[in-house]
Design a protein around this motif. Sequence first.
Motif, PDB file in Angstrom:
ATOM      1  N   LEU A 388       0.834  -1.206   0.000  1.00 35.70           N
ATOM      2  CA  LEU A 388       0.000   0.000   0.000  1.00 35.70           C
ATOM      3  C   LEU A 388       0.868   1.254   0.000  1.00 35.70           C
ATOM      4  CD1 LEU A 388      -2.967  -0.539   2.495  1.00 35.70           C
ATOM      5  CD2 LEU A 388      -3.111  -0.088   0.059  1.00 35.70           C
ATOM      6  N   VAL A 389       1.944   1.234   0.788  1.00 40.22           N
ATOM      7  CA  VAL A 389       2.878   2.366   0.808  1.00 40.22           C
ATOM      8  C   VAL A 389       3.422   2.606  -0.599  1.00 40.22           C
ATOM      9  CG1 VAL A 389       5.061   3.237   1.735  1.00 40.22           C
ATOM     10  CG2 VAL A 389       3.517   1.921   3.204  1.00 40.22           C
ATOM     11  N   VAL A 390       3.896   1.534  -1.225  1.00 43.61           N
ATOM     12  CA  VAL A 390       4.508   1.635  -2.555  1.00 43.61           C
ATOM     13  C   VAL A 390       3.477   2.100  -3.587  1.00 43.61           C
ATOM     14  CG1 VAL A 390       5.638   0.341  -4.407  1.00 43.61           C
ATOM     15  CG2 VAL A 390       6.227  -0.125  -2.014  1.00 43.61           C
ATOM     16  N   ALA A 391       2.295   1.510  -3.548  1.00 47.50           N
ATOM     17  CA  ALA A 391       1.262   1.852  -4.534  1.00 47.50           C
ATOM     18  C   ALA A 391       0.835   3.311  -4.404  1.00 47.50           C
ATOM     19  CB  ALA A 391       0.058   0.929  -4.369  1.00 47.50           C
ATOM     20  N   THR A 392       0.666   3.782  -3.175  1.00 46.04           N
ATOM     21  CA  THR A 392       0.255   5.175  -2.970  1.00 46.04           C
ATOM     22  C   THR A 392       1.336   6.131  -3.446  1.00 46.04           C
ATOM     23  OG1 THR A 392      -1.053   4.522  -1.030  1.00 46.04           O
ATOM     24  CG2 THR A 392      -0.535   6.848  -1.268  1.00 46.04           C
ATOM     25  N   ALA A 393       2.584   5.862  -3.059  1.00 50.97           N
ATOM     26  CA  ALA A 393       3.685   6.730  -3.486  1.00 50.97           C
ATOM     27  C   ALA A 393       3.810   6.731  -5.008  1.00 50.97           C
ATOM     28  CB  ALA A 393       4.988   6.273  -2.838  1.00 50.97           C
ATOM     29  N   ALA A 394       3.700   5.558  -5.613  1.00 53.47           N
ATOM     30  CA  ALA A 394       3.819   5.461  -7.070  1.00 53.47           C
ATOM     31  C   ALA A 394       2.716   6.236  -7.768  1.00 53.47           C
ATOM     32  CB  ALA A 394       3.796   3.989  -7.495  1.00 53.47           C
ATOM     33  N   ALA A 395       1.490   6.141  -7.252  1.00 56.51           N
ATOM     34  CA  ALA A 395       0.360   6.850  -7.867  1.00 56.51           C
ATOM     35  C   ALA A 395       0.589   8.355  -7.826  1.00 56.51           C
ATOM     36  CB  ALA A 395      -0.941   6.486  -7.156  1.00 56.51           C
ATOM     37  N   ILE A 396       1.086   8.864  -6.702  1.00 60.02           N
ATOM     38  CA  ILE A 396       1.300  10.302  -6.561  1.00 60.02           C
ATOM     39  C   ILE A 396       2.465  10.771  -7.431  1.00 60.02           C
ATOM     40  CG2 ILE A 396       2.034  12.080  -4.909  1.00 60.02           C
ATOM     41  CD1 ILE A 396       0.373  10.629  -2.814  1.00 60.02           C
ATOM     42  N   ILE A 397       3.469   9.920  -7.620  1.00 63.42           N
ATOM     43  CA  ILE A 397       4.628  10.293  -8.433  1.00 63.42           C
ATOM     44  C   ILE A 397       4.314  10.214  -9.926  1.00 63.42           C
ATOM     45  CG2 ILE A 397       6.975   9.612  -9.079  1.00 63.42           C
ATOM     46  CD1 ILE A 397       7.294   8.629  -6.147  1.00 63.42           C
ATOM     47  N   VAL A 398       3.631   9.162 -10.345  1.00 66.93           N
ATOM     48  CA  VAL A 398       3.425   8.913 -11.770  1.00 66.93           C
ATOM     49  C   VAL A 398       2.244   9.711 -12.325  1.00 66.93           C
ATOM     50  CG1 VAL A 398       2.848   7.145 -13.477  1.00 66.93           C
ATOM     51  CG2 VAL A 398       4.474   6.635 -11.643  1.00 66.93           C
ATOM     52  N   LEU A 399       1.147   9.758 -11.579  1.00 66.07           N
ATOM     53  CA  LEU A 399      -0.056  10.452 -12.042  1.00 66.07           C
ATOM     54  C   LEU A 399       0.033  11.939 -11.734  1.00 66.07           C
ATOM     55  CD1 LEU A 399      -2.760   7.935 -10.735  1.00 66.07           C
ATOM     56  CD2 LEU A 399      -1.892   8.134 -13.075  1.00 66.07           C
ATOM     57  N   PRO A 400      -0.823  12.755 -12.379  1.00 67.93           N
ATOM     58  CA  PRO A 400      -0.962  14.134 -11.896  1.00 67.93           C
ATOM     59  C   PRO A 400      -1.255  14.095 -10.399  1.00 67.93           C
ATOM     60  CG  PRO A 400      -2.126  13.866 -13.971  1.00 67.93           C
ATOM     61  CD  PRO A 400      -1.658  12.495 -13.562  1.00 67.93           C
ATOM     62  N   ILE A 401      -0.627  14.981  -9.654  1.00 63.25           N
ATOM     63  CA  ILE A 401      -0.561  14.810  -8.202  1.00 63.25           C
ATOM     64  C   ILE A 401      -1.933  14.754  -7.546  1.00 63.25           C
ATOM     65  CG2 ILE A 401      -0.281  17.274  -7.759  1.00 63.25           C
ATOM     66  CD1 ILE A 401       1.684  16.425  -5.508  1.00 63.25           C
ATOM     67  N   GLU A 402      -2.894  15.583  -8.022  1.00 65.31           N
ATOM     68  CA  GLU A 402      -4.205  15.548  -7.374  1.00 65.31           C
ATOM     69  C   GLU A 402      -4.904  14.219  -7.632  1.00 65.31           C
ATOM     70  OE1 GLU A 402      -4.805  17.421 -11.421  1.00 65.31           O
ATOM     71  OE2 GLU A 402      -3.324  17.468  -9.803  1.00 65.31           O
TER      72      GLU A 402
END
Length: 562
Positions: A388-402
Amino acid sequence: MAQPPATHTNWPIFRSLKAFRPSDLPGDLIAGLTLAAIAIPEQMATSRLGGFSPQIGFFAFIAGSLGFAMFGANRFLSCGADSTITPIFAGGLAVMATAGSPDYQSLAMALALMVGVIMIAGSLFKLGWIANLLSTPVTVGFLAGISVHILVSQLPGVLGLHTPDGPTLYKLGMLAKDIGQTNLYTLAIGLGVLALVAGSETISARIPGALIGLVAATIAVIAGHLESKGVNVVGTVPGTLPKPSLPDIAPERWVKLLSLALLIAVVVMVQTAATTRSFLSDRDKPADVDRDFLGAGAGSVLSGLFGAFPVNASPPRTGIVSETGGRSQLAGLVAAGIVLALLAFGATLLQHVPDAALGGVLLFVALRIIRLKQIVMIFRQSFYEFLLVVATAAAIIVLPIEQGVAVGIALSLLHGIWTTTRGRLVEFVHVPNTTIWWPAGRQVGGEPRPGIIVVGQQAPLSFLNAANFHSDVIKMIGASTPKPRLLVIEASGIVEIDFTAAQALHDLFRECREDGVTIAIARLESTRAQDAFERFNLYDVLPRDRVFHSVDEALRTLGGPA
């Protein structure tokens, strides 16, 4: 003997000053001076992070401090521009307007007003539970992702390179490509300020390392004529004071801002609740989270009216107030007064501050919010939650931040749902020589009883698991040899029953009766579950005299062996 300050829930404004005593003044003055020394460079840097001129960060700090002092409950909490939410709303606003333009600032003002209104509504409707929407692994991943965004956004300024536009990974690629063009002067300033801030923090959080670094860097720029050598500086800072005004944007643009405002408000609620619970006004009383939502909301409303952006509670600054002897929100008001005086009389002192120095401050902030110890602990103790930590961080880094933040919130909710659905049926066994029935397991030397089944559900009974509960009980009855004559549901773990679950219980009670199996409920302790039995008419299919205080009582009453 002096009494500790009391919480006065009936005082409408400036609650933390209600118990103020003259003897508290020195502590508040020292805390206010220290807070100002920490806040001035931090607010400038955070404002630049969001695409605003430095004085807008000062406006946000003044508004946040005044709004929270008026309506908040916590005696220590510092509210102002915050590096956690700034990259989020800056990314959302950049899609609608060019950063730094008047239109961009108008949208930021409108966003601050909307976030403030949502926070105030959250306070009035007692929505403090929203602060629990983000689980710890998701919060840790969220902060790690935000940290990467801050690092990538500030590295060009520290390296003296052009700031590329585009997604975070694209920016990293461009920085790697242009790394050979690094300006060594800006690099030395940025890393020097970073080292100075980190060293000061290591010695004592009370040392204003960021302010010392900014002063030293500014002196170096002036003495060494570094502007002529490619070192960019803040430039002219208007000595204007905040004046109330409303944003001039079309109605449809307010609507477009709503989803971003809701997202920012949730993050502010989470961080405000975490901050006020970490620095309690009274160790003997719980934090008044709902009241602090009101204070933070008032801060954002004032910030929007002052021409700035949404504000947030700051755990590090709050810690400074607490550690330096602050006794009330007077410390925050003193700091706001110092910032206001700087705007009015000393804005020209800021024009030679190098951008790289502000970047160094933000590099430290970014590194500080990464919770490496917690990441390692989660990895060691719960690998699935580490994902969950990795997935959340990856989503915020890869996707537009909002969008990444929205994914993080969704992951947290899904994690909660998944945890609830894992609550399956548990068989209980009798502990020899006692009247206790306990969940079966390797560490329990219990024994089943012929013709008797005792089961429990160690989770709220809801639409998420009601069907599984019903089918598991039926399967257990069918697989039992000999056929059971008595089924006892040990209900201490069932703290809630919703409509879907009530219908499943209706069906279960009816099917057991038709199959000749007597059914009973033991330890229905939750008042909400008891209310559900009344509300959903479960006593129509299960007589009230079949509900017992213990499994042992049920067995003795219904003829089973004790």
